[in-house]
Design an enzyme around this catalytic site. Sequence first.
Site, mmCIF file in Angstrom:
data_model
loop_
_atom_site.group_PDB
_atom_site.id
_atom_site.type_symbol
_atom_site.label_atom_id
_atom_site.label_comp_id
_atom_site.label_asym_id
_atom_site.label_seq_id
_atom_site.Cartn_x
_atom_site.Cartn_y
_atom_site.Cartn_z
ATOM 1 N N HIS A 19 82.624 53.410 26.615
ATOM 2 C CA HIS A 19 82.086 52.154 26.485
ATOM 3 C C HIS A 19 81.460 52.213 27.849
ATOM 4 C CE1 HIS A 19 81.900 48.209 24.605
ATOM 5 N NE2 HIS A 19 80.829 48.179 25.428
ATOM 6 N N LEU A 78 74.488 51.966 30.597
ATOM 7 C CA LEU A 78 73.834 52.940 31.815
ATOM 8 C C LEU A 78 72.410 51.988 32.042
ATOM 9 C CD1 LEU A 78 74.562 56.675 31.232
ATOM 10 C CD2 LEU A 78 75.492 54.950 32.892
ATOM 11 N N ARG A 79 72.198 51.209 31.323
ATOM 12 C CA ARG A 79 70.982 50.319 31.598
ATOM 13 C C ARG A 79 69.513 50.882 31.446
ATOM 14 N NH1 ARG A 79 73.890 45.998 29.962
ATOM 15 N NH2 ARG A 79 74.969 45.020 31.412
ATOM 16 N N ASN A 98 72.089 48.856 24.004
ATOM 17 C CA ASN A 98 71.349 47.724 24.322
ATOM 18 C C ASN A 98 70.481 47.739 25.626
ATOM 19 O OD1 ASN A 98 73.747 47.823 25.967
ATOM 20 N ND2 ASN A 98 73.891 45.460 25.813
ATOM 21 N N ASP A 105 76.835 46.906 20.019
ATOM 22 C CA ASP A 105 77.549 46.301 21.184
ATOM 23 C C ASP A 105 76.589 45.456 22.096
ATOM 24 O OD1 ASP A 105 78.757 46.761 24.273
ATOM 25 O OD2 ASP A 105 79.919 46.140 22.780
ATOM 26 N N HIS A 130 86.340 46.915 23.052
ATOM 27 C CA HIS A 130 87.046 45.723 23.975
ATOM 28 C C HIS A 130 87.792 44.810 23.228
ATOM 29 C CE1 HIS A 130 83.424 43.786 22.722
ATOM 30 N NE2 HIS A 130 82.656 44.384 23.314
ATOM 31 N N ASP A 163 83.734 49.331 29.338
ATOM 32 C CA ASP A 163 82.612 48.455 29.101
ATOM 33 C C ASP A 163 81.834 48.151 30.307
ATOM 34 O OD1 ASP A 163 82.241 44.977 27.406
ATOM 35 O OD2 ASP A 163 80.875 46.741 27.954
ATOM 36 N N HIS A 174 75.346 44.215 36.458
ATOM 37 C CA HIS A 174 74.448 43.273 36.619
ATOM 38 C C HIS A 174 73.923 42.997 38.136
ATOM 39 C CE1 HIS A 174 74.329 41.823 32.527
ATOM 40 N NE2 HIS A 174 75.525 41.842 32.367
#
Lengths: 308, 251, 435
Positions: free
Chosen positions: C61, C64-65, C95, C153, C233, C306, C310
């Site tokens: 989980h 990697l953006r 996402n 997710d 999670h 997870d 950011h």
Amino acid sequence: MTWKRKDLLSMQDLEAGEIRDVLDTAESMKEIATREIKKVPTLRGKTVVNLFYESSTRTRTSFEIAGKWLSADVINFSASGSSAEKGESLLDTAKNIEAMSPDVVVVRHKASGAPAMLARNLRCAVVNAGDGAHEHPTQALLDLLTIREKKGHLEGLNVTIVGDVAHSRVARSDIHGMKTMGITVTVAGPPTLIPAACQELGVKVSHRLEEAIAHADVIMMLRLQHERMTAGFIPSLREYSRVWGLSPDKLKHCRSDVLIMHPGPVNRGVELSPEVADGPYSVILDQVTNGVAVRMAVLYLLAGSKGA
Amino acid sequence: MSVAYREKAQVLDEGALDRALTRIAHEIVEQAGGVKDIALVGIKTRGVTLGQRIAAKIAAIEGGQKPAVGALDITLYRDDLGLKAEQPVVRGTEIPFPIKGRTVVLVDDVLFTGRTIRAALDALMDLGRPRVIRLAVLVDRGHRELPIRPDYIGKNLPTSRRETVAVLLREHDGTDRVVIQEPAEREEGEPQPKARRANMESPSERSEEGEPQPKARRANMESPSERSEEGEPQPKARRANMDSPPERSEG
Amino acid sequence: MSLLIKGGRVIDPWNGVDGVQDVLVIDGTIAKLGVGLKAPEGGAVVDATGNVVCPGFIDIHVHLREPGFEYKETIATGTRAAAAGGFTAVACMANTFPVNDNRAVTDFILAKARVEGCVRVYPIGAATRGLKGDELAEMGEQAEAGCVAFSDDGKCVMNAEVYRRAMEYALPFGVPIISHAEDCHLAHRGVMNEGLVSTELGLAGQPATAEDVMVARDILLAELTGAHLHIAHISTAGAVRMVRDARARGVRVTAEVTPHHLVMTDEAVRDYDSNTKMAPPLRGKRDVEACLEALTDGTIDCVATDHAPHALSDKEGEFAEAANGVVGLETAVPVLLDRLVRQGRLDLPTLVARFTAGPARLLNLPGGRLSVGAPADITVLDLERAWTVEPRHLLSRSKNTPFAGWSGTGAPVLALVGGKPALPSYPLAISGGAA
């Protein structure tokens, strides 16, 4: 004098001795309001910045008067809206202000914890004038001063706080301060407006107004914000005020020497009927007078000394 | 500042203290030509007690009403705020009568550097405009740092800087005496009487906790003749500006 | 090309191995395990005496953006962070921007990973188009392209009918549906766990029930459809209890837990540090205890970080406005080795299983074991290595860690992917052999 703190951020931090210092100092300063020339030179040359991110004429004016009567230079910085809207972060704004060497920054912000963040990052003293739903220490201090004045003492009294406790920083500060001074606190309101784990704060919880106010020495009414209705916490203002509002007939259940208090501004007809707000038990205006004295005391204690 | 002090000498006993206050009361009334318009304002805390006593004596002398007595707290007017680690305790001022146009007699127990009186003058001016302000002190111990002079003095008392003068009053301390105290070497377990400090310390005697008194000489404040080394007996020479009786001015 | 890892304590839960052994790797595959193996001519050697040799750790989980949020993390920086944390494979969530709900994005991720990734990357595709929770995503093509599971997710699929269809549709592809269980209405105002701490801090809280309500629903849907449901999670005592009960009656449900939900409670939020803000939020003491118990008894199959990078601009400012999520790839193994294993709350072979066999089994991945013939993905641990978490030294592009300033003992010191070190340099050196 036991006051040694650089900042005033919360009532939860304060010990009984420190609270007494503030109340005693405030009491001694009340006399200044009665003079023809309402000024003492104590904070001459000190700069107080009111950094208010939430609009609030009452509290800001109270701090402004307090600072000016002590001969401080008071600057008002109103930033409405979130810092994101303005594009400059809270920390950036504060650091910019600090570059102008204030002695005290009084901050009100909608985010819990904002004053604490500023206090960590600013050299000058920081006073929390209300952060989110977290704390509003000067309000609790003026409430305690008012109660002590009217009742002659604090320990052993019964205070009932009524209303939207879940969203109220005044309620939290009052609860912490009153418990520290030996007051037994009861909170009362519809279950949707009482926060989680409230009993663990050391207060009694009641969901019936009449029973909660029956033996109270002091009834503190909280303001109901209209947003609560649209957010589904209560079905309507009408029902709220019928069940939880204080009207003269509800007072029949109370002690004859009960004090009615409210942090203001009052929603007349919602939490207090006009007769009660203006009636003989109400000490709401004394609270306002004491607010200036308490804020003078706080500015004196924080700004005058070299600080921590 | 917790230097231990011990009593060096008693300079006024109960009787002498009372007589001094009686004389002051007479002098006040004589200069004012009566009781009318007199108001006594005592500087907290012991100045207030002395003021009450003087007011009672004035009533006895003139056989009439007691003059009004007020209590003045000068904390908010101090010139040494912000220089101390903690804020001094604010006690509150109670002057429940107008002072405009009156003859105000400030009363304090010990006159030292004059800074307390300077603060008291500012405080009084903020409360109104007296016709005239006079100053009555039980003890004048010298070492003025400002051009302030008393109108009525109980006793002139030359002292050295390291000494202090303590005015003990029945209402506060259970006894009526005035004593000089000096710093003492503390014996193990021996409790020391607390030094009675003037309302504001002069900057020259302020020192950090635990450090010995600074020995540095400040040229413009002390004359060489009064400098003394620790342990030597104090010179008794009086300085010119304290010997002459206070000027009596009319009106 | 050969590599001999000598003298380490080999813990391989998949094959039930726990003992001092040598591991011989030839041409990127596990060739032989045994005692007293000899290094071939010209081969490289790793002296793992005193260390623990495990199958390569897998984190199923990770965010990697890339594509779309490269300012927070990229496949390159994220896999480097994984490698530094001792991981040899990660599964990355959908996402991104654009959302990985079609084969084009999946192909892009795999292509990037091949060139710039330093550990294996397994994409997880979206269950619904655009993560909107309305229409099914093209799971067939995505599975063909290489997606190992499907998940929305970051968001919860609130419409039970849609989620039922997603579970049914995914069945033939033999991959699990991974659920981010959070009733968005119960949770929506909450920025932390609802409880005494949220009340004292004056922050809006979301109750544990917001998670439990959805776990209950998802389990019942899995029971209805026969799907393999994996709870992402997991964080509450209630959810753990329901997973245990469901498994007992034969529902195909698995679960993962993050390191921070095993070692921190909502008390950590008292300073209003947004690096303690994530979804699901840090919970209460009883929830943490229940999760640890479930991890021990296997109700929770694996640890998954997870990892949610950011940038500072997303995290600084008011707590309520800060983005949810914390990075975790570089701190997971050291923190759990110290706070769980070293403090005697979990035994080492179990922890290793939760990082290897557990994730490999539930996603049907080729790793997680040191079987002969398996790819030589290997993680070596040094149980005595001291560490302190300093955010600015993290390899991840983002530094939003809740463990800043933590220190402890026990850390990964080498990660091999296909027999080759995932990073150019590791605390444990390889000597000899060709580069």
